[in-house]
Motif scaffolding. Structure first.
Motif, short mmCIF file in Angstrom:
data_model
loop_
_atom_site.label_atom_id
_atom_site.label_comp_id
_atom_site.label_asym_id
_atom_site.label_seq_id
_atom_site.Cartn_x
_atom_site.Cartn_y
_atom_site.Cartn_z
N LEU A 121 -19.12 13.04 -13.45
CA LEU A 121 -18.03 12.05 -12.78
C LEU A 121 -17.34 12.21 -10.92
CD1 LEU A 121 -16.76 13.98 -15.57
CD2 LEU A 121 -14.07 13.68 -15.08
N PRO A 122 -17.03 10.88 -11.26
CA PRO A 122 -16.80 10.79 -9.47
C PRO A 122 -16.62 11.84 -8.96
CG PRO A 122 -16.96 9.01 -10.90
CD PRO A 122 -17.43 9.96 -11.64
N ILE A 123 -15.68 11.91 -8.17
CA ILE A 123 -14.89 13.30 -7.43
C ILE A 123 -13.80 12.86 -6.83
CG2 ILE A 123 -13.92 15.98 -6.90
CD1 ILE A 123 -16.30 16.71 -8.71
N VAL A 124 -12.26 12.94 -6.11
CA VAL A 124 -11.28 12.36 -5.42
C VAL A 124 -10.79 13.88 -5.14
CG1 VAL A 124 -9.34 10.98 -4.46
CG2 VAL A 124 -11.22 9.86 -6.31
N GLY A 125 -11.10 13.76 -3.73
CA GLY A 125 -10.51 15.25 -3.83
C GLY A 125 -9.07 14.83 -2.93
N LEU A 126 -7.66 15.75 -3.17
CA LEU A 126 -6.14 15.18 -2.25
C LEU A 126 -6.31 16.26 -1.42
CD1 LEU A 126 -3.93 12.85 -1.31
CD2 LEU A 126 -3.07 13.83 -3.44
N CYS A 127 -6.60 16.62 0.28
CA CYS A 127 -6.15 17.98 0.46
C CYS A 127 -5.75 17.82 1.90
CB CYS A 127 -7.27 19.14 0.17
SG CYS A 127 -8.70 18.44 1.26
N ASN A 128 -5.22 18.49 2.65
CA ASN A 128 -4.43 19.00 3.60
C ASN A 128 -5.18 19.27 4.77
OD1 ASN A 128 -1.98 18.31 5.26
ND2 ASN A 128 -1.34 20.33 4.67
N VAL A 129 -6.48 20.30 4.70
CA VAL A 129 -6.41 21.30 5.62
C VAL A 129 -8.41 19.73 5.56
CG1 VAL A 129 -7.87 22.70 5.85
CG2 VAL A 129 -5.96 22.81 5.03
N VAL A 130 -8.24 19.77 7.03
CA VAL A 130 -9.57 18.74 6.86
C VAL A 130 -11.00 20.25 6.79
CG1 VAL A 130 -10.82 17.75 8.99
CG2 VAL A 130 -8.27 17.41 8.18
N GLY A 131 -11.74 19.03 6.39
CA GLY A 131 -13.32 20.21 6.34
C GLY A 131 -13.25 21.05 5.18
N SER A 132 -12.10 21.47 4.46
CA SER A 132 -12.03 22.12 3.53
C SER A 132 -12.89 22.03 2.73
CB SER A 132 -10.23 22.13 2.70
OG SER A 132 -10.42 21.19 2.17
N SER A 133 -12.73 23.28 1.54
CA SER A 133 -14.41 23.00 0.36
C SER A 133 -13.40 21.82 -0.86
CB SER A 133 -14.30 24.75 -0.18
OG SER A 133 -14.07 25.27 0.58
N VAL A 134 -12.04 21.81 -0.83
CA VAL A 134 -12.19 20.64 -2.04
C VAL A 134 -12.42 19.42 -0.75
CG1 VAL A 134 -10.60 19.27 -2.46
CG2 VAL A 134 -10.58 21.59 -2.49
N ALA A 135 -12.27 19.02 0.55
CA ALA A 135 -12.80 18.02 0.75
C ALA A 135 -14.44 17.85 1.01
CB ALA A 135 -12.37 17.66 1.95
N ARG A 136 -15.30 19.28 1.22
CA ARG A 136 -16.43 18.55 0.97
C ARG A 136 -17.04 18.33 -0.18
NH1 ARG A 136 -17.98 23.39 2.53
NH2 ARG A 136 -15.68 24.97 3.28
N GLU A 137 -16.27 18.93 -1.46
CA GLU A 137 -17.09 18.99 -2.79
C GLU A 137 -16.74 17.89 -3.46
OE1 GLU A 137 -17.52 22.11 -5.46
OE2 GLU A 137 -17.78 23.67 -3.25
N SER A 138 -15.90 16.89 -2.50
CA SER A 138 -15.64 15.40 -2.96
C SER A 138 -16.90 14.39 -2.57
CB SER A 138 -14.03 14.72 -2.68
OG SER A 138 -12.89 16.42 -3.18
N ASP A 139 -16.28 13.10 -3.46
CA ASP A 139 -17.16 11.85 -3.67
C ASP A 139 -16.07 11.38 -2.43
OD1 ASP A 139 -19.39 12.88 -4.95
OD2 ASP A 139 -18.13 12.62 -6.99
#
Ligand code: M6R
Length: 360
Positions: A121-139
């Motif tokens: 699945l393509p993944i969108v991350g919505l997060c607050n902390v720049v460079g966090s794991s969610v950001a890194r693991e999202s498309d």
């Protein structure tokens, strides 16, 4: 550090007008008023959306479901990440995952993302902390741009997530043609006016919350009720109250009351009702009549001119449709905050809780 406020939580609640301003900055085209989300421009519009999150971020996801389904006509499944990750999922062509996390480090949310990844699945991350794991693991990552959130109880982060999710619902609705340009423009215009209205209201809201806290601080339990967009906000109001004041609180879709919970109502069990001026108001009103008939005290968060049963009316200005949530949310947060302060609790560091839940 606390900017003259007694607690980070209060500072962060009061920052919300700026948070909204920052959340829309650069995302609404000046000339056309269209929403522009460059971060996810390369990703497909989903045929179906899976929202994965925990806690307050989960409530933001539940709230967004109403908007995405109405404006973009995309079916949305919202699930707490700890259930999503261990369920036998049925994915299909066109599915997309959206992970919502303030910290970007929540273990269950990351595990859910990895399952989405394994299933292509393509993944969108919505997060607050720049460079966090969610950001890194999202498309594609949409940052909420709320600035650091220190208080364990999440407040401004939810507001910032709601801004981003509202923009996402508009953007997908426009791309699919299910939302008209006029309707989208009306929404973005209202959104742009929101920081000003909210900043003029917050201090008044705080005083209302202080007054109510002195009256209701002896309660051992609380219901939070709402319908439609008010229903996820009711869950959030209950979560805020329980996590910082340690008062038992339950959030319910108001229509569910008669299916069991109403048995708990008596004069010692108050209800905090979300009663915006909208098409569901008569339904909320009849639920509240049932509460009153059983001796339950009611705080009604509402708009001027509504006719609903209550012991305490708490009026905030009406913004229209989804925008009303941005005034109801800080009211709920301030109510929980003032209750906890009145009871002498450690507001920023509630017992048993960590800011970021990085283990299962
Ligand atoms: O950082 P995240 O948004 O992933 O955190 C999710 C939850 O742990 C968080 O929202 C938690 O419920 C807060 N304490 C709520 O105030």
């Amino acid at each position: 550090q606390k900017g003259g406020f007694k607690h980070f939580m209060l500072k962060e609640i009061m920052e919300q007008p700026q948070v909204i301003q920052d959340g829309i900055a650069g995302r609404i085209d000046d000339a056309t008023q269209e929403v522009v989300l460059d971060e996810i421009a390369d990703l497909p519009i989903p045929g179906r959306l899976h929202i994965i999150a925990c806690g307050t971020s989960f409530h933001a996801g539940l709230w967004a479901k109403y908007l995405i389904e109405e404006w973009a006509r995309i079916p949305v499944q919202v699930e707490v990440a700890s259930e999503f990750r261990y369920r036998q999922q049925v994915f299909q062509e066109g599915d997309l995952a959206l992970a919502i996390s303030q910290s970007g480090e929540t273990a269950d949310t990351l595990a859910g993302m990895r399952i989405a990844r394994e299933n292509n699945l393509p993944i969108v991350g919505l997060c607050n902390v720049v460079g966090s794991s969610v950001a890194r693991e999202s498309d594609g990552t949409m940052y909420t741009q709320a600035g650091p959130e220190i208080s364990v109880a999440s407040t401004k982060a939810m507001c910032s997530q709601m801004v981003a999710l509202l923009l996402l619902a508009i953007a997908w609705g426009r791309k699919k043609g299910t939302l008209s340009a006029e309707a989208a423009q009306q929404l973005t215009g209202q959104l742009q006016r929101l920081p000003h209205t909210l900043s003029t209201e917050l201090e008044r809201m705080r005083h209302a919350a202080q007054r109510l806290a002195t009256q209701f601080s002896k309660a051992r339990s609380f219901f939070f009720l709402g319908r439609g967009l008010g229903s996820p906000l009711a869950l959030e109001g209950a979560l805020k109250l329980k996590e910082i004041s340690y008062i038992h609180a339950e959030g319910y879709a108001a229509g569910e009351m008669k299916h069991g919970p109403i048995a708990l109502i008596d004069s010692e069990f108050p209800t905090f009702a979300l009663a915006p001026q909208d098409s569901l108001l008569p339904k909320v009103g009849s639920n509240l009549q049932e509460v009153q008939a059983r001796g339950g005290k009611i705080i009604a968060l509402t708009h001027p001119g509504t006719d609903i049963p209550s012991d305490e009316r708490w009026e905030v200005p009406q913004m229209g449709s989804a925008l009303d949530s941005f005034l109801f949310l800080p009211a709920l947060q301030l109510f929980a905050y003032e209750m906890a302060v009145y009871l002498g609790k450690d507001v920023d560091q509630p017992r048993n809780l960590a800011k970021s839940v990085t283990v299962e």
